[in-house]
Design a protein around this motif. Structure first.
Motif, mmCIF file in Angstrom:
data_model
loop_
_atom_site.group_PDB
_atom_site.id
_atom_site.type_symbol
_atom_site.label_atom_id
_atom_site.label_comp_id
_atom_site.label_asym_id
_atom_site.label_seq_id
_atom_site.Cartn_x
_atom_site.Cartn_y
_atom_site.Cartn_z
ATOM 1 N N THR A 131 0.836 -1.205 0.000
ATOM 2 C CA THR A 131 0.000 0.000 0.000
ATOM 3 C C THR A 131 0.867 1.249 0.000
ATOM 4 O O THR A 131 0.615 2.195 -0.751
ATOM 5 C CB THR A 131 -0.948 -0.004 1.221
ATOM 6 N N MET A 132 1.900 1.256 0.811
ATOM 7 C CA MET A 132 2.797 2.410 0.871
ATOM 8 C C MET A 132 3.495 2.620 -0.476
ATOM 9 O O MET A 132 3.652 3.760 -0.927
ATOM 10 C CB MET A 132 3.823 2.218 1.984
ATOM 11 N N LEU A 133 3.899 1.542 -1.109
ATOM 12 C CA LEU A 133 4.530 1.656 -2.427
ATOM 13 C C LEU A 133 3.578 2.307 -3.433
ATOM 14 O O LEU A 133 3.994 3.159 -4.218
ATOM 15 C CB LEU A 133 4.967 0.279 -2.938
ATOM 16 N N ARG A 134 2.312 1.905 -3.393
ATOM 17 C CA ARG A 134 1.323 2.505 -4.305
ATOM 18 C C ARG A 134 1.112 3.980 -3.982
ATOM 19 O O ARG A 134 1.058 4.822 -4.874
ATOM 20 C CB ARG A 134 -0.004 1.751 -4.225
ATOM 21 N N GLN A 135 0.999 4.308 -2.696
ATOM 22 C CA GLN A 135 0.744 5.690 -2.285
ATOM 23 C C GLN A 135 1.891 6.624 -2.679
ATOM 24 O O GLN A 135 1.664 7.785 -2.997
ATOM 25 C CB GLN A 135 0.527 5.775 -0.777
ATOM 26 N N LEU A 136 3.102 6.115 -2.637
ATOM 27 C CA LEU A 136 4.278 6.952 -2.906
ATOM 28 C C LEU A 136 4.830 6.774 -4.321
ATOM 29 O O LEU A 136 5.933 7.236 -4.611
ATOM 30 C CB LEU A 136 5.366 6.654 -1.872
ATOM 31 N N HIS A 137 4.075 6.128 -5.166
ATOM 32 C CA HIS A 137 4.552 5.816 -6.519
ATOM 33 C C HIS A 137 5.147 7.028 -7.223
ATOM 34 O O HIS A 137 6.259 6.976 -7.751
ATOM 35 C CB HIS A 137 3.423 5.207 -7.353
ATOM 36 N N ASP A 138 4.433 8.153 -7.240
ATOM 37 C CA ASP A 138 4.907 9.339 -7.966
ATOM 38 C C ASP A 138 6.198 9.893 -7.358
ATOM 39 O O ASP A 138 7.136 10.227 -8.085
ATOM 40 C CB ASP A 138 3.832 10.423 -7.995
ATOM 41 N N ALA A 139 6.259 9.984 -6.034
ATOM 42 C CA ALA A 139 7.468 10.497 -5.368
ATOM 43 C C ALA A 139 8.652 9.560 -5.580
ATOM 44 O O ALA A 139 9.790 10.017 -5.712
ATOM 45 C CB ALA A 139 7.207 10.702 -3.877
ATOM 46 N N LEU A 140 8.399 8.258 -5.640
ATOM 47 C CA LEU A 140 9.462 7.293 -5.917
ATOM 48 C C LEU A 140 9.945 7.450 -7.353
ATOM 49 O O LEU A 140 11.155 7.456 -7.620
ATOM 50 C CB LEU A 140 8.967 5.859 -5.682
ATOM 51 N N GLU A 141 9.020 7.584 -8.284
ATOM 52 C CA GLU A 141 9.366 7.743 -9.699
ATOM 53 C C GLU A 141 10.119 9.046 -9.953
ATOM 54 O O GLU A 141 11.019 9.091 -10.790
ATOM 55 C CB GLU A 141 8.108 7.690 -10.568
ATOM 56 N N ASP A 142 9.743 10.110 -9.242
ATOM 57 C CA ASP A 142 10.388 11.414 -9.422
ATOM 58 C C ASP A 142 11.773 11.475 -8.793
ATOM 59 O O ASP A 142 12.496 12.438 -9.000
ATOM 60 C CB ASP A 142 9.528 12.526 -8.805
ATOM 61 N N GLY A 143 12.128 10.485 -7.973
ATOM 62 C CA GLY A 143 13.430 10.491 -7.311
ATOM 63 C C GLY A 143 13.474 11.345 -6.067
ATOM 64 O O GLY A 143 14.543 11.594 -5.517
ATOM 65 N N GLN A 144 12.322 11.807 -5.601
ATOM 66 C CA GLN A 144 12.281 12.619 -4.386
ATOM 67 C C GLN A 144 12.340 11.751 -3.135
ATOM 68 O O GLN A 144 12.844 12.169 -2.104
ATOM 69 C CB GLN A 144 11.012 13.476 -4.364
ATOM 70 N N VAL A 145 11.855 10.507 -3.249
ATOM 71 C CA VAL A 145 11.786 9.606 -2.106
ATOM 72 C C VAL A 145 12.365 8.252 -2.496
ATOM 73 O O VAL A 145 12.161 7.776 -3.610
ATOM 74 C CB VAL A 145 10.325 9.412 -1.636
ATOM 75 N N THR A 146 13.072 7.669 -1.567
ATOM 76 C CA THR A 146 13.515 6.284 -1.679
ATOM 77 C C THR A 146 13.076 5.580 -0.406
ATOM 78 O O THR A 146 13.243 6.116 0.692
ATOM 79 C CB THR A 146 15.045 6.193 -1.842
ATOM 80 N N LEU A 147 12.486 4.418 -0.555
ATOM 81 C CA LEU A 147 12.109 3.593 0.596
ATOM 82 C C LEU A 147 13.147 2.506 0.775
ATOM 83 O O LEU A 147 13.635 1.933 -0.204
ATOM 84 C CB LEU A 147 10.738 2.944 0.378
ATOM 85 N N VAL A 148 13.461 2.198 2.033
ATOM 86 C CA VAL A 148 14.476 1.200 2.360
ATOM 87 C C VAL A 148 13.963 0.306 3.473
ATOM 88 O O VAL A 148 13.311 0.775 4.403
ATOM 89 C CB VAL A 148 15.785 1.881 2.834
ATOM 90 N N SER A 149 14.291 -0.971 3.381
ATOM 91 C CA SER A 149 14.034 -1.895 4.488
ATOM 92 C C SER A 149 15.246 -2.797 4.661
ATOM 93 O O SER A 149 15.814 -3.279 3.684
ATOM 94 C CB SER A 149 12.797 -2.756 4.220
ATOM 95 N N ALA A 150 15.629 -3.000 5.906
ATOM 96 C CA ALA A 150 16.685 -3.956 6.241
ATOM 97 C C ALA A 150 16.086 -5.184 6.917
ATOM 98 O O ALA A 150 16.797 -5.985 7.507
ATOM 99 C CB ALA A 150 17.722 -3.292 7.157
ATOM 100 N N GLU A 151 14.773 -5.321 6.825
ATOM 101 C CA GLU A 151 14.057 -6.440 7.433
ATOM 102 C C GLU A 151 13.789 -7.518 6.388
ATOM 103 O O GLU A 151 13.837 -7.239 5.189
ATOM 104 C CB GLU A 151 12.740 -5.946 8.029
#
Length: 174
Positions: A131-151
């Motif tokens: 869900t978070m990936l879908r919500q942030l799709h545009d910001a991820l595509e624009d390079g403004q946000v990167t999501l990271v998990s070490a889990e």
């Protein structure tokens, strides 16, 4: 020596080393700091499981970085640091200056409104963050946000994972 990203079978072995091994932590560190794990170091069913997770992550647009990847943030290397990071968005953002590292999603809205670039560290695996990936799709595509998990990719949220996430953010911001 230049770092060379591992191929998919080796990435599956890195996931197994990071999340599914019963080896003592000193042995895990020795393997990770050396040539890295090899698929033959684990039972075939473990590698098959990790390969399935890799495919599921790739289907979500998530990439797995290992200690051997040039884009792996050097600030996170060392004692108690992660051996793998799952990354959605532009991995290059992990090493850029002026980037805010955030613990979780709450402060992200303010950062986005200000136009800040941000790395958000999750306290769960990406296969539980669709869900978070879908919500942030545009910001991820624009390079403004990167999501990271070490889990682990299938990990659900819990308080211990919040603590590990917070430590990862502290290390990255140091």
């Amino acid at each position: 020596m230049a770092l060379v990203p591992p191929e998919p079978p080796e990435i599956a072995a890195w996931l197994a080393l990071a999340f599914r091994t019963a080896l003592p932590s000193a042995e895990v560190a020795r393997i990770a700091d050396g040539d890295g794990p090899k698929p033959g170091d684990f039972p075939p069913n473990v590698i098959e499981h990790e390969t399935a997770d890799l495919k599921a992550l790739a289907d979500l647009g998530v990439r797995v970085l290992t200690l051997k990847d040039p884009e792996f943030p050097r600030k996170l290397v060392g004692d108690d640091g992660p051996y793998v990071l799952q990354v959605a968005g532009r991995a290059g953002l992990l090493g850029e200056g002026g980037v805010k590292w955030l613990a979780g999603q709450r402060p992200l809205g303010e950062a986005l409104e200000r136009g800040d670039r941000a790395v958000v560290v999750l306290s769960k695996g990406f296969l539980n963050a669709k869900t978070m990936l879908r919500q942030l799709h545009d910001a991820l595509e624009d390079g403004q946000v990167t999501l990271v998990s070490a889990e682990p990719p299938r990990a659900a949220w819990n308080r211990l994972r919040d603590q590990r996430r917070d430590e990862l953010v502290r290390r990255a911001m140091a």
